[in-house]
Motif scaffolding. Structure first.
Motif, mmCIF file in Angstrom:
data_model
loop_
_atom_site.group_PDB
_atom_site.id
_atom_site.type_symbol
_atom_site.label_atom_id
_atom_site.label_comp_id
_atom_site.label_asym_id
_atom_site.label_seq_id
_atom_site.Cartn_x
_atom_site.Cartn_y
_atom_site.Cartn_z
ATOM 1 N N ARG A 20 20.050 57.644 85.947
ATOM 2 C CA ARG A 20 19.404 56.438 85.391
ATOM 3 C C ARG A 20 17.958 56.741 85.033
ATOM 4 O O ARG A 20 17.378 56.100 84.166
ATOM 5 C CB ARG A 20 19.485 55.299 86.404
ATOM 6 C CG ARG A 20 18.934 55.636 87.784
ATOM 7 C CD ARG A 20 19.402 54.624 88.801
ATOM 8 N NE ARG A 20 18.968 54.918 90.162
ATOM 9 C CZ ARG A 20 19.591 54.473 91.240
ATOM 10 N NH1 ARG A 20 20.679 53.735 91.120
ATOM 11 N NH2 ARG A 20 19.144 54.754 92.436
ATOM 12 N N GLY A 70 11.954 62.461 92.596
ATOM 13 C CA GLY A 70 12.238 62.485 94.013
ATOM 14 C C GLY A 70 13.521 61.677 94.262
ATOM 15 O O GLY A 70 13.875 60.847 93.449
ATOM 16 N N GLN A 101 23.237 64.140 91.186
ATOM 17 C CA GLN A 101 23.584 62.853 91.795
ATOM 18 C C GLN A 101 24.911 62.979 92.566
ATOM 19 O O GLN A 101 25.969 62.584 92.095
ATOM 20 C CB GLN A 101 23.680 61.782 90.706
ATOM 21 C CG GLN A 101 22.398 61.636 89.890
ATOM 22 C CD GLN A 101 21.284 60.940 90.661
ATOM 23 O OE1 GLN A 101 21.404 59.776 91.005
ATOM 24 N NE2 GLN A 101 20.200 61.657 90.943
ATOM 25 N N ARG A 119 17.586 65.472 90.198
ATOM 26 C CA ARG A 119 18.452 65.830 91.326
ATOM 27 C C ARG A 119 19.919 65.676 90.885
ATOM 28 O O ARG A 119 20.248 64.780 90.112
ATOM 29 C CB ARG A 119 18.148 64.855 92.482
ATOM 30 C CG ARG A 119 18.920 65.053 93.759
ATOM 31 C CD ARG A 119 18.485 64.003 94.782
ATOM 32 N NE ARG A 119 18.817 62.647 94.342
ATOM 33 C CZ ARG A 119 19.965 62.023 94.602
ATOM 34 N NH1 ARG A 119 20.901 62.629 95.310
ATOM 35 N NH2 ARG A 119 20.179 60.794 94.181
ATOM 36 N N HIS A 134 16.603 52.621 85.345
ATOM 37 C CA HIS A 134 15.613 52.575 86.425
ATOM 38 C C HIS A 134 14.260 52.357 85.728
ATOM 39 O O HIS A 134 13.438 53.277 85.624
ATOM 40 C CB HIS A 134 15.657 53.891 87.195
ATOM 41 C CG HIS A 134 14.899 53.888 88.496
ATOM 42 N ND1 HIS A 134 14.076 52.840 88.900
ATOM 43 C CD2 HIS A 134 14.855 54.802 89.502
ATOM 44 C CE1 HIS A 134 13.565 53.136 90.076
ATOM 45 N NE2 HIS A 134 14.019 54.317 90.470
HETATM 46 C C1 NCD Z 1 15.712 58.288 91.697
HETATM 47 C C2 NCD Z 1 16.753 57.219 91.802
HETATM 48 O O1 NCD Z 1 17.017 56.658 92.856
HETATM 49 O O2 NCD Z 1 17.301 56.919 90.751
HETATM 50 N N1 NCD Z 1 14.761 58.267 92.702
HETATM 51 C C3 NCD Z 1 13.754 57.364 92.676
HETATM 52 O O3 NCD Z 1 13.931 56.189 92.430
HETATM 53 N N2 NCD Z 1 12.517 57.822 92.894
HETATM 54 C C4 NCD Z 1 16.265 59.627 91.442
HETATM 55 C C5 NCD Z 1 17.274 60.196 92.392
HETATM 56 O O4 NCD Z 1 17.703 59.576 93.352
HETATM 57 O O5 NCD Z 1 17.657 61.338 92.154
#
Ligand code: NCD
Length: 307
Positions: free
Chosen positions: A169, A264, A225, A223, A136
């Motif tokens: 990620r 988030g 997953q 978080r 990411h």
């Molecule tokens: C994250 C993701 O989607 O990888 N969120 C984001 O992009 N801000 C983290 C997550 O979903 O826990």
């Protein structure tokens, strides 16, 4: 520096110089969002598509706002309203979108490597907005930008990443980025959520969160997953939150000016307490604000400059 790249697929393919170049470029985009009229003509006449096969609030909105503030036209496609549910393959969707001549496609997909495949078959710029548990890149860039903004530099810091590292990620891209700097990176979480050979990435492991956070400059919470099976790696979320949920007592063990980060969406009461999420050390909303500026920089560097 001449950043001649077509795509942004992962942090692992960026050098330290390239990372710093993007962070430095971000500076000049930050103040645009604070103006009364939040728009510059940089990407006028360009078309940016967001193609999201997984849920998103921040990343998709942030890319759209970034593109709009640079005057690009934006189109958002999400899996549940696209022909994906009618059985169209990603390859066909991509080729059809390409026929409409977009300049950039930002893709989020459950499949690791999906953006890389897209980048090989289409001529438009491709930006990875998250591919499965793989990378990411813009999240890591906005995280590094936020750390540097708050701490003044990236070197000499102890950074603790806590939670479902194996499926994250965000953790992976951050580790790839931070290891270019003179940082001590400590990963903490239940043994089942820390990949077996994580040390080969240049990080330390510490199962005890109380020890991990000692003298930390930065604590980054993750978080669980669920969509990648995360909850099956722990006995219960209750136990998880007792052992790995970040609480005030942990902040007291860290450096006095520790910053608390979270990409988030937060699961309050599980990986982070309200007190910490909304407390004085939290920079979680600064991360979101910086996300727009970083994405403006990335869009500008990929499609905004004459090559
Ligand atoms: C994250 C993701 O989607 O990888 N969120 C984001 O992009 N801000 C983290 C997550 O979903 O826990």
């Amino acid at each position: 520096m001449n950043w001649g790249k077509k795509d942004l697929l992962g942090i692992s393919e960026l050098s330290k110089e390239e990372i710093l170049f993007i962070l430095d470029s971000t500076e000049s985009f930050k103040d645009i969002s604070k103006r009364d009229i939040k728009k510059v003509p940089t990407l006028r006449g360009k078309t940016v598509i967001t193609l999201f096969y997984e849920p998103s609030t921040r990343t998709r909105t942030s890319f759209e706002i970034a593109a709009k503030r640079l005057s690009a036209d934006t189109i958002n496609i999400s899996a549940d309203t696209s022909s994906y549910i009618k059985g169209e393959t990603l390859k066909d969707t991509a080729r059809n979108l390409e026929s409409m001549n977009p300049d950039a496609i930002i893709i989020r997909h459950t499949m690791p490597g999906a953006p890389h495949m897209l980048a090989r078959i289409i001529g438009s710029s491709v930006i990875n907005g998250g591919d499965g548990a793989h990378e990411h890149p813009t999240q890591a860039l906005l995280d590094l930008y936020t750390i540097r903004e708050k701490k003044g530099q990236l070197d000499g810091l102890k950074i603790v990443i806590v939670g479902d590292i194996a499926h994250s990620r965000v953790a992976r891209s951050n580790i790839f980025a931070l290891r270019h700097f003179d940082t001590e990176i400590v990963c903490s979480g239940p043994p089942t959520m820390l990949p077996p050979h994580i040390e080969t990435l240049g990080v330390k492991r510490e199962y005890d969160l109380n020890k991990a956070v000692r003298n930390a400059d930065v604590i980054m919470m993750l978080r669980i997953q669920k969509e990648r099976g995360g909850t099956s790696f722990i006995p219960s979320t209750r136990e998880y939150s007792t052992l790995f949920g970040l609480k005030k007592e942990h902040i007291e063990k860290a450096k006095q000016d520790v910053i608390i980060m979270h990409p988030g969406p937060m699961n309050r009461g599980i990986e982070i307490s309200d007190e910490v999420a909304d407390g004085p050390h939290s920079v979680i909303l600064d991360q979101v604000e910086n996300g727009v500026a970083v994405r403006m920089a990335v869009l500008y560097l990929l499609i905004g400059r004459e090559s």
